[in-house]
Write an enzyme that holds these catalytic residues in place. Structure first.
Site, PDB file in Angstrom:
ATOM      1  N   THR A  99       8.159  51.702   7.703  1.00 19.17           N
ATOM      2  CA  THR A  99       7.346  50.528   8.028  1.00 19.17           C
ATOM      3  C   THR A  99       7.990  49.229   7.521  1.00 19.17           C
ATOM      4  OG1 THR A  99       5.291  49.426   7.361  1.00 19.17           O
ATOM      5  CG2 THR A  99       6.060  51.134   5.908  1.00 19.17           C
ATOM      6  N   ASP A 100       7.642  48.127   8.142  1.00 18.07           N
ATOM      7  CA  ASP A 100       8.142  46.825   7.660  1.00 18.07           C
ATOM      8  C   ASP A 100       7.514  46.447   6.317  1.00 18.07           C
ATOM      9  OD1 ASP A 100       5.539  46.250   8.543  1.00 18.07           O
ATOM     10  OD2 ASP A 100       6.112  44.566   9.819  1.00 18.07           O
ATOM     11  N   GLU A 101       6.430  47.158   5.925  1.00 16.03           N
ATOM     12  CA  GLU A 101       5.717  46.774   4.705  1.00 16.03           C
ATOM     13  C   GLU A 101       6.552  46.997   3.449  1.00 16.03           C
ATOM     14  OE1 GLU A 101       1.561  47.817   4.673  1.00 16.03           O
ATOM     15  OE2 GLU A 101       1.501  47.875   6.855  1.00 16.03           O
ATOM     16  N   GLY A 103      -3.809  42.713  -3.466  1.00 16.58           N
ATOM     17  CA  GLY A 103      -2.358  42.721  -3.186  1.00 16.58           C
ATOM     18  C   GLY A 103      -2.027  42.479  -1.723  1.00 16.58           C
ATOM     19  N   ARG A 132       0.397  39.312  11.060  1.00 11.61           N
ATOM     20  CA  ARG A 132       1.080  40.571  11.356  1.00 11.61           C
ATOM     21  C   ARG A 132       1.788  40.432  12.698  1.00 11.61           C
ATOM     22  NH1 ARG A 132       0.056  40.878   6.798  1.00 11.61           N
ATOM     23  NH2 ARG A 132      -1.022  42.505   5.613  1.00 11.61           N
ATOM     24  N   TYR A 167       0.652  52.301  -0.707  1.00 11.23           N
ATOM     25  CA  TYR A 167       1.191  52.811   0.569  1.00 11.23           C
ATOM     26  C   TYR A 167       2.631  52.369   0.759  1.00 11.23           C
ATOM     27  CZ  TYR A 167       2.327  52.742   5.571  1.00 11.23           C
ATOM     28  OH  TYR A 167       2.980  52.882   6.783  1.00 11.23           O
ATOM     29  N   ASN A 200       3.368  46.369  12.839  1.00 13.57           N
ATOM     30  CA  ASN A 200       2.061  46.971  13.160  1.00 13.57           C
ATOM     31  C   ASN A 200       2.001  47.434  14.616  1.00 13.57           C
ATOM     32  OD1 ASN A 200       1.584  45.295  10.741  1.00 13.57           O
ATOM     33  ND2 ASN A 200      -0.533  45.917  11.042  1.00 13.57           N
ATOM     34  N   ALA A 250       4.731  51.142  -1.342  1.00 17.06           N
ATOM     35  CA  ALA A 250       5.628  51.621  -2.416  1.00 17.06           C
ATOM     36  C   ALA A 250       6.012  53.081  -2.161  1.00 17.06           C
ATOM     37  CB  ALA A 250       4.945  51.478  -3.764  1.00 17.06           C
ATOM     38  N   SER A 251       5.059  53.866  -1.660  1.00 13.99           N
ATOM     39  CA  SER A 251       5.392  55.280  -1.391  1.00 13.99           C
ATOM     40  C   SER A 251       6.351  55.385  -0.206  1.00 13.99           C
ATOM     41  CB  SER A 251       4.119  56.113  -1.155  1.00 13.99           C
ATOM     42  OG  SER A 251       3.505  55.758   0.067  1.00 13.99           O
ATOM     43  N   LYS A 252       6.196  54.532   0.795  1.00 14.27           N
ATOM     44  CA  LYS A 252       7.130  54.547   1.938  1.00 14.27           C
ATOM     45  C   LYS A 252       8.514  54.055   1.480  1.00 14.27           C
ATOM     46  CE  LYS A 252       6.403  55.442   5.729  1.00 14.27           C
ATOM     47  NZ  LYS A 252       6.395  56.735   6.476  1.00 14.27           N
TER      48      LYS A 252
HETATM   49  P1  NAD Z   1      -1.617  58.338  11.268  1.00  6.94           P
HETATM   50  O1  NAD Z   1      -2.306  58.222   9.957  1.00  6.94           O
HETATM   51  O2  NAD Z   1      -2.337  58.023  12.518  1.00  6.94           O
HETATM   52  O3  NAD Z   1      -1.041  59.841  11.433  1.00  6.94           O
HETATM   53  C1  NAD Z   1      -0.438  60.542  10.395  1.00  6.94           C
HETATM   54  C2  NAD Z   1      -0.356  62.003  10.805  1.00  6.94           C
HETATM   55  O4  NAD Z   1       0.275  62.731   9.718  1.00  6.94           O
HETATM   56  C3  NAD Z   1      -1.726  62.665  11.019  1.00  6.94           C
HETATM   57  O5  NAD Z   1      -1.710  63.438  12.201  1.00  6.94           O
HETATM   58  C4  NAD Z   1      -1.898  63.541   9.796  1.00  6.94           C
HETATM   59  O6  NAD Z   1      -2.696  64.698  10.049  1.00  6.94           O
HETATM   60  C5  NAD Z   1      -0.465  63.904   9.465  1.00  6.94           C
HETATM   61  N1  NAD Z   1      -0.299  64.255   8.039  1.00  6.94           N
HETATM   62  C6  NAD Z   1      -0.760  63.552   6.964  1.00  6.94           C
HETATM   63  N2  NAD Z   1      -0.436  64.184   5.831  1.00  6.94           N
HETATM   64  C7  NAD Z   1       0.243  65.305   6.176  1.00  6.94           C
HETATM   65  C8  NAD Z   1       0.840  66.367   5.438  1.00  6.94           C
HETATM   66  N3  NAD Z   1       0.773  66.395   4.101  1.00  6.94           N
HETATM   67  N4  NAD Z   1       1.485  67.355   6.114  1.00  6.94           N
HETATM   68  C9  NAD Z   1       1.553  67.321   7.484  1.00  6.94           C
HETATM   69  N5  NAD Z   1       0.977  66.355   8.235  1.00  6.94           N
HETATM   70  C10 NAD Z   1       0.338  65.359   7.591  1.00  6.94           C
HETATM   71  O7  NAD Z   1      -0.296  57.458  11.103  1.00  6.94           O
HETATM   72  P2  NAD Z   1       0.476  56.565  12.181  1.00  6.94           P
HETATM   73  O8  NAD Z   1      -0.130  55.227  12.201  1.00  6.94           O
HETATM   74  O9  NAD Z   1       0.637  57.334  13.426  1.00  6.94           O
HETATM   75  O10 NAD Z   1       1.892  56.428  11.436  1.00  6.94           O
HETATM   76  C11 NAD Z   1       2.915  57.400  11.647  1.00  6.94           C
HETATM   77  C12 NAD Z   1       4.135  56.999  10.832  1.00  6.94           C
HETATM   78  O11 NAD Z   1       4.587  55.715  11.252  1.00  6.94           O
HETATM   79  C13 NAD Z   1       3.875  56.895   9.338  1.00  6.94           C
HETATM   80  O12 NAD Z   1       4.994  57.409   8.658  1.00  6.94           O
HETATM   81  C14 NAD Z   1       3.715  55.404   9.085  1.00  6.94           C
HETATM   82  O13 NAD Z   1       4.121  55.067   7.785  1.00  6.94           O
HETATM   83  C15 NAD Z   1       4.662  54.840  10.131  1.00  6.94           C
HETATM   84  N6  NAD Z   1       4.330  53.486  10.638  1.00  6.94           N
HETATM   85  C16 NAD Z   1       3.079  53.200  11.107  1.00  6.94           C
HETATM   86  C17 NAD Z   1       2.805  51.930  11.614  1.00  6.94           C
HETATM   87  C18 NAD Z   1       1.453  51.582  12.197  1.00  6.94           C
HETATM   88  O14 NAD Z   1       1.221  50.425  12.560  1.00  6.94           O
HETATM   89  N7  NAD Z   1       0.531  52.521  12.343  1.00  6.94           N
HETATM   90  C19 NAD Z   1       3.809  50.948  11.620  1.00  6.94           C
HETATM   91  C20 NAD Z   1       5.070  51.270  11.114  1.00  6.94           C
HETATM   92  C21 NAD Z   1       5.322  52.547  10.629  1.00  6.94           C
HETATM   93  P1  TYD Z   2      -4.367  47.191   9.046  1.00  7.08           P
HETATM   94  O1  TYD Z   2      -4.704  47.541  10.452  1.00  7.08           O
HETATM   95  O2  TYD Z   2      -5.016  47.954   7.939  1.00  7.08           O
HETATM   96  O3  TYD Z   2      -2.765  47.255   8.940  1.00  7.08           O
HETATM   97  P2  TYD Z   2      -1.795  46.794   7.716  1.00  7.08           P
HETATM   98  O4  TYD Z   2      -2.581  46.547   6.501  1.00  7.08           O
HETATM   99  O5  TYD Z   2      -0.918  47.990   7.579  1.00  7.08           O
HETATM  100  O6  TYD Z   2      -1.075  45.578   8.226  1.00  7.08           O
HETATM  101  O7  TYD Z   2      -4.688  45.658   8.815  1.00  7.08           O
HETATM  102  C1  TYD Z   2      -4.103  44.639   9.602  1.00  7.08           C
HETATM  103  C2  TYD Z   2      -4.524  43.305   9.020  1.00  7.08           C
HETATM  104  O8  TYD Z   2      -5.949  43.145   9.181  1.00  7.08           O
HETATM  105  C3  TYD Z   2      -4.262  43.191   7.523  1.00  7.08           C
HETATM  106  O9  TYD Z   2      -3.865  41.852   7.215  1.00  7.08           O
HETATM  107  C4  TYD Z   2      -5.603  43.488   6.889  1.00  7.08           C
HETATM  108  C5  TYD Z   2      -6.606  42.972   7.926  1.00  7.08           C
HETATM  109  N1  TYD Z   2      -7.906  43.715   7.973  1.00  7.08           N
HETATM  110  C6  TYD Z   2      -9.112  43.020   7.875  1.00  7.08           C
HETATM  111  O10 TYD Z   2      -9.133  41.778   7.755  1.00  7.08           O
HETATM  112  N2  TYD Z   2     -10.280  43.721   7.919  1.00  7.08           N
HETATM  113  C7  TYD Z   2     -10.297  45.091   8.044  1.00  7.08           C
HETATM  114  O11 TYD Z   2     -11.404  45.687   8.047  1.00  7.08           O
HETATM  115  C8  TYD Z   2      -9.055  45.784   8.156  1.00  7.08           C
HETATM  116  C9  TYD Z   2      -9.024  47.276   8.310  1.00  7.08           C
HETATM  117  C10 TYD Z   2      -7.876  45.056   8.124  1.00  7.08           C
END
Ligand code: NAD
Ligand code: TYD
Length: 357
Positions: A131-133, A289, A220, A156, A185, A158-160
């Site tokens: 992620t970009d985070e 944060g 974002r 989150y 995002n 920090a773990s990534k």
């Molecule tokens: P999500 O939370 O929708 O899906 C995560 C999936 O991982 C789920 O199906 C869950 O069941 C599975 N999972 C969780 N813990 C597990 C474990 N211990 N063993 C096996 N499976 C497990 O997440 P997402 O939004 O689809 O994100 C997918 C990836 O992309 C992540 O690595 C996230 O960091 C990265 N990412 C997400 C975004 C975003 O905007 N959503 C942006 C950039 C990067």
């Molecule tokens: P989110 O979808 O949780 O993605 P990320 O935190 O990974 O960017 O949130 C997107 C933006 O929206 C973020 O700046 C936090 C804000 N937000 C709210 O203002 N209210 C909410 O209920 C949620 C879930 C997010």
């Protein structure tokens, strides 16, 4: 490459990646490994679950013994690793789960991959989705490049960041053929309604308050999920070992502007008088944060692999709203049970600062 393991394929982005690979590459055998946490939902893959090149494995990447055995039995030539705990707010409430899945889970996969392929790494690939985070937060200007130093602020991110470092360390130390991408995002169908857009679509539909953190001034960059999947396809096949690629939509929005835009679309779709839905906007206590601004420079990916986002934001957002409105059963299903408890804990006691109207 024939046997490919996609982790987290039942989640939001993973399900779009699995669908793309199953349909586009009939010669590949696609294995979807997912624990099916609250965020994983096999309904997301209903349309391809019977495809002869698709296989589902229920399992936990934190379980090292299980992962080792799985790799020994299947000898996956390629791994696309998306499984993660992915929601910042949950990482503030319960960081440890993020450490196990995002860090320990990633190392378990690296170890199993290394064990199976040591001495025979030619043509293999371990692709880690990040992620970009991890880059932290920006001021009003500038954007993250692949060279921006890591500076994560939430458990989150920090773990990534930690898992990214470990993936690079396995490349440098053990010569594993790895590639990493860091994306902004995502939005689109099948996203769990704890993230901003699906949550707010759900709340608007049900006339519930829209909890905007702080003053809604955080920014974002938004990318349609299928464009992320197409970048993943390119990077998996053509990305250079040891390299990192940033992926972004070049599409920055301040939260409040995006929310007002969404309210306008929802008014139209639900046949409400313009201005009705925005009355639901409620400013609540800020996220701890809370990063102010993310912006991605994806020029490396554009120049080296000729990738560009294809979905225009106006159309992508309308398509997304249409999907949630016409998939009520999906939304009802994922928002029953545990979701109610989560919502109450997250928002029930959250201090309200101001109601917009
Ligand atoms: P999500 O939370 O929708 O899906 C995560 C999936 O991982 C789920 O199906 C869950 O069941 C599975 N999972 C969780 N813990 C597990 C474990 N211990 N063993 C096996 N499976 C497990 O997440 P997402 O939004 O689809 O994100 C997918 C990836 O992309 C992540 O690595 C996230 O960091 C990265 N990412 C997400 C975004 C975003 O905007 N959503 C942006 C950039 C990067
Ligand atoms: P989110 O979808 O949780 O993605 P990320 O935190 O990974 O960017 O949130 C997107 C933006 O929206 C973020 O700046 C936090 C804000 N937000 C709210 O203002 N209210 C909410 O209920 C949620 C879930 C997010």
């Amino acid at each position: 490459m024939k046997k490919i393991l996609i982790t987290g394929g039942a989640g939001f982005i993973g399900s779009h990646v699995v669908r793309l690979f199953v349909n586009k590459y009939p010669d590949y055998q696609i294995y979807n490994l997912d624990k099916l946490t609250y965020a994983g939902n096999l309904e997301n893959l209903k349309d391809i679950e019977k495809s002869p090149n698709y296989h589902f494995i229920k399992g936990d990447i934190v379980d090292a013994k299980f992962i080792d055995k799985l790799f020994q039995e299947n000898r996956f030539e390629g791994v696309i690793h998306l499984a993660a705990e992915s929601h910042v707010d949950r990482s503030i409430t319960d960081p440890l789960e993020f450490i196990y899945t995002n860090i320990v889970g990633t190392v378990n996969l690296l170890n199993a991959f290394k064990q199976v392929w040591k001495g025979d790494l030619d043509g293999k690939k371990f692709y880690h989705i990040s992620t970009d985070e991890v880059y932290g937060t920006l001021g009003e200007t500038g954007s993250f490049t692949e060279k921006t130093p890591y500076d994560p602020h939430s458990p989150y991110s920090a773990s990534k960041a930690s898992s990214d470092h470990l993936v690079r360390a396995y490349h440098d130390t053990f010569g594993l053929p790895v590639v990493i991408s860091n994306c902004s995002n995502n939005y689109g169908p099948n996203q769990f309604p704890e993230k901003l857009l699906p949550l707010f679509i759900h709340n608007i539909k049900n006339n519930k308050p829209l909890p905007v953190y702080g003053k809604g001034l955080n920014t974002r960059d938004w990318l349609y999920v299928e464009d992320h999947a197409s970048a993943i396809d390119l990077i998996f096949h053509r990305g250079k070992s040891g390299e990192t690629y940033n992926i972004g939509g070049n599409n920055e929005w301040k939260n409040i502007d995006l929310i007002l835009k969404l309210c306008g679309i929802m008014d139209k779709k639900l046949g409400r008088t313009p201005g009705t839905s925005e009355k639901l906007v409620t400013f609540v206590k800020d996220r701890a944060g809370h990063d102010l601004r993310y912006a991605i420079d994806s020029s490396k990916l554009q120049a080296e692999l000729d990738w560009n986002p294809s979905v225009n934001f106006e159309q992508g957002l309308e398509k997304t709203v249409d999907w949630y409105l016409s998939n009520e059963a999906w939304l009802e299903n994922v928002t029953s049970g545990d979701y109610q408890k989560y919502y109450e804990e997250q928002y029930g006691k959250r201090e309200i600062r101001e109601i917009r109207h």
